[in-house]
Design an enzyme around this catalytic site. Sequence first.
Site, PDB file in Angstrom:
ATOM      1  N   GLU A   1      19.557 -47.067  67.259  1.00 38.75           N
ATOM      2  CA  GLU A   1      20.458 -47.822  68.137  1.00 38.75           C
ATOM      3  C   GLU A   1      20.148 -47.628  69.614  1.00 38.75           C
ATOM      4  O   GLU A   1      20.624 -46.669  70.227  1.00 38.75           O
ATOM      5  CB  GLU A   1      21.921 -47.424  67.869  1.00 38.75           C
ATOM      6  CG  GLU A   1      22.908 -48.193  68.755  1.00 38.75           C
ATOM      7  CD  GLU A   1      24.377 -47.812  68.522  1.00 38.75           C
ATOM      8  OE1 GLU A   1      24.637 -46.831  67.797  1.00 38.75           O
ATOM      9  OE2 GLU A   1      25.245 -48.499  69.077  1.00 38.75           O
TER      10      GLU A   1
ATOM     11  N   LYS B   1      19.855 -51.233  65.338  1.00 44.09           N
ATOM     12  CA  LYS B   1      21.211 -51.589  65.782  1.00 44.09           C
ATOM     13  C   LYS B   1      21.175 -51.866  67.278  1.00 44.09           C
ATOM     14  O   LYS B   1      21.344 -50.958  68.095  1.00 44.09           O
ATOM     15  CB  LYS B   1      22.172 -50.441  65.456  1.00 44.09           C
ATOM     16  CG  LYS B   1      23.596 -50.656  65.974  1.00 44.09           C
ATOM     17  CD  LYS B   1      24.602 -49.758  65.288  1.00 44.09           C
ATOM     18  CE  LYS B   1      25.959 -49.875  65.928  1.00 44.09           C
ATOM     19  NZ  LYS B   1      27.026 -49.230  65.163  1.00 44.09           N
TER      20      LYS B   1
ATOM     21  N   ARG C   1      43.761 -38.893  62.868  1.00 46.46           N
ATOM     22  CA  ARG C   1      42.403 -39.452  62.703  1.00 46.46           C
ATOM     23  C   ARG C   1      42.089 -39.621  61.215  1.00 46.46           C
ATOM     24  O   ARG C   1      41.532 -40.625  60.788  1.00 46.46           O
ATOM     25  CB  ARG C   1      41.354 -38.542  63.371  1.00 46.46           C
ATOM     26  CG  ARG C   1      41.478 -38.489  64.894  1.00 46.46           C
ATOM     27  CD  ARG C   1      40.274 -37.820  65.540  1.00 46.46           C
ATOM     28  NE  ARG C   1      40.145 -36.398  65.279  1.00 46.46           N
ATOM     29  CZ  ARG C   1      40.703 -35.425  66.002  1.00 46.46           C
ATOM     30  NH1 ARG C   1      41.481 -35.720  67.039  1.00 46.46           N
ATOM     31  NH2 ARG C   1      40.508 -34.157  65.698  1.00 46.46           N
TER      32      ARG C   1
ATOM     33  N   LYS D   1      22.754 -42.487  61.881  1.00 49.03           N
ATOM     34  CA  LYS D   1      22.708 -43.284  63.114  1.00 49.03           C
ATOM     35  C   LYS D   1      22.511 -42.406  64.332  1.00 49.03           C
ATOM     36  O   LYS D   1      23.031 -41.288  64.395  1.00 49.03           O
ATOM     37  CB  LYS D   1      24.020 -44.064  63.276  1.00 49.03           C
ATOM     38  CG  LYS D   1      24.008 -44.996  64.481  1.00 49.03           C
ATOM     39  CD  LYS D   1      25.402 -45.453  64.893  1.00 49.03           C
ATOM     40  CE  LYS D   1      25.888 -44.646  66.081  1.00 49.03           C
ATOM     41  NZ  LYS D   1      27.136 -45.181  66.659  1.00 49.03           N
TER      42      LYS D   1
HETATM   43  P1  13P Z   1      30.866 -50.999  69.148  1.00 50.44           P
HETATM   44  O1  13P Z   1      30.738 -52.052  68.093  1.00 50.44           O
HETATM   45  O2  13P Z   1      32.281 -50.733  69.573  1.00 50.44           O
HETATM   46  O3  13P Z   1      29.930 -51.241  70.301  1.00 50.44           O
HETATM   47  O4  13P Z   1      30.392 -49.642  68.509  1.00 50.44           O
HETATM   48  C1  13P Z   1      29.227 -49.605  67.769  1.00 50.44           C
HETATM   49  C2  13P Z   1      28.696 -48.239  67.751  1.00 50.44           C
HETATM   50  O5  13P Z   1      28.478 -47.689  66.713  1.00 50.44           O
HETATM   51  C3  13P Z   1      28.444 -47.576  69.030  1.00 50.44           C
HETATM   52  O6  13P Z   1      27.614 -46.482  68.807  1.00 50.44           O
END
Ligand code: 13P
Length: 338
Positions: A175, A217, A44, A134
């Site tokens: 998000e 987001k 990772r 986030k």
């Molecule tokens: P994806 O662009 O793969 O949807 O992932 C964005 C993300 O940060 C999900 O929390």
Amino acid sequence: MNELESTARSLVRKGKGLLAADESTNTIKKRFDAAGVDCTEETRREYRELLFTAPEVENYISGVIMYDETIRQKSSDGEPLAALLAARGIMPGIKVDRGASGLPGFPGEKITEGLDGLADRFREYKDFGAKFAKWRAIISIGAAIPTRLCIDSNAEALARYAAVTQEAGLVPIVEPEVLMDGSHGIERCEEATLAALKGVFSALLEHRVALEGALLKPNMVLSGKSCHEQAGVDEVAERTVRVLRRTVPAALPGIVFLSGGQSAELATAHLNAMNAMGGHPWELSFSFSRALQEPVLKAWKGEASNAPLARKVFAHRAKCNGAARFGKYSRSMETPAA
Ligand code: 13P
């Protein structure tokens, strides 16, 4: 507040967007499994270092969302990965939610957790150099869902997170993801996205979150993944922009889309079409994980000898999305050589 606003504006400055590299250990394992890569702390680390050292990506990537493990890791030269990014002019950010679990009494729906002790965790993340954070909420579409309660509970948690984040001096990325899983038509996604965003902005205002120092987001408005009729690029762009115009105040500096399981090229084409429409009150940008990384993982396959190619593949996707920020992406950028 001035600092939060300038950080938020800088994250969505012209031609740039975010790399979401904040997959939890479980999620990155799924992605590694699909690419045939062993998932260990070291693989990772190697993989994230590969992404963060790709050539020229600072021209298109303004920030990277990191996972707790990654923000503590160092490059093979012993430099903290967050410092490596900062030295390239790329802001480090941190995912702070602790994932979603079943919402009791509401089958098929989820609530995101992670508010307890959040202010304390921010003290440490700031020391590591994090400038933004986030939190992801998940909204599913199904027979009788999403329910109002699921939307409101997740909106409340997002708003509490955003308020704590601003108080700590970081920019919150909010998000609420309406998933694309399902056989529903695009109308249902538009309806669910409208309800989710309406709930989110109402909660943000109730919690006195300063929208000038935050970013959204969201998902794009798409047909369900297994719907037999898939809406075209222009329809996706029009419906997505329509929902955003109805729900997102102009005080917000920018909207950074998630990719949600779309192919890399389609996610870029959708972003491009929205920017080509022009005249939006906010910047329309990207914060993709899969749409930036899937082709990179395929190229890398966990082999050190493939790393230079994998870095180029990432730089290429970043460049395509950078072009989509101006509505200047075209299929011709996707040549076999590229
Ligand atoms: P994806 O662009 O793969 O949807 O992932 C964005 C993300 O940060 C999900 O929390």
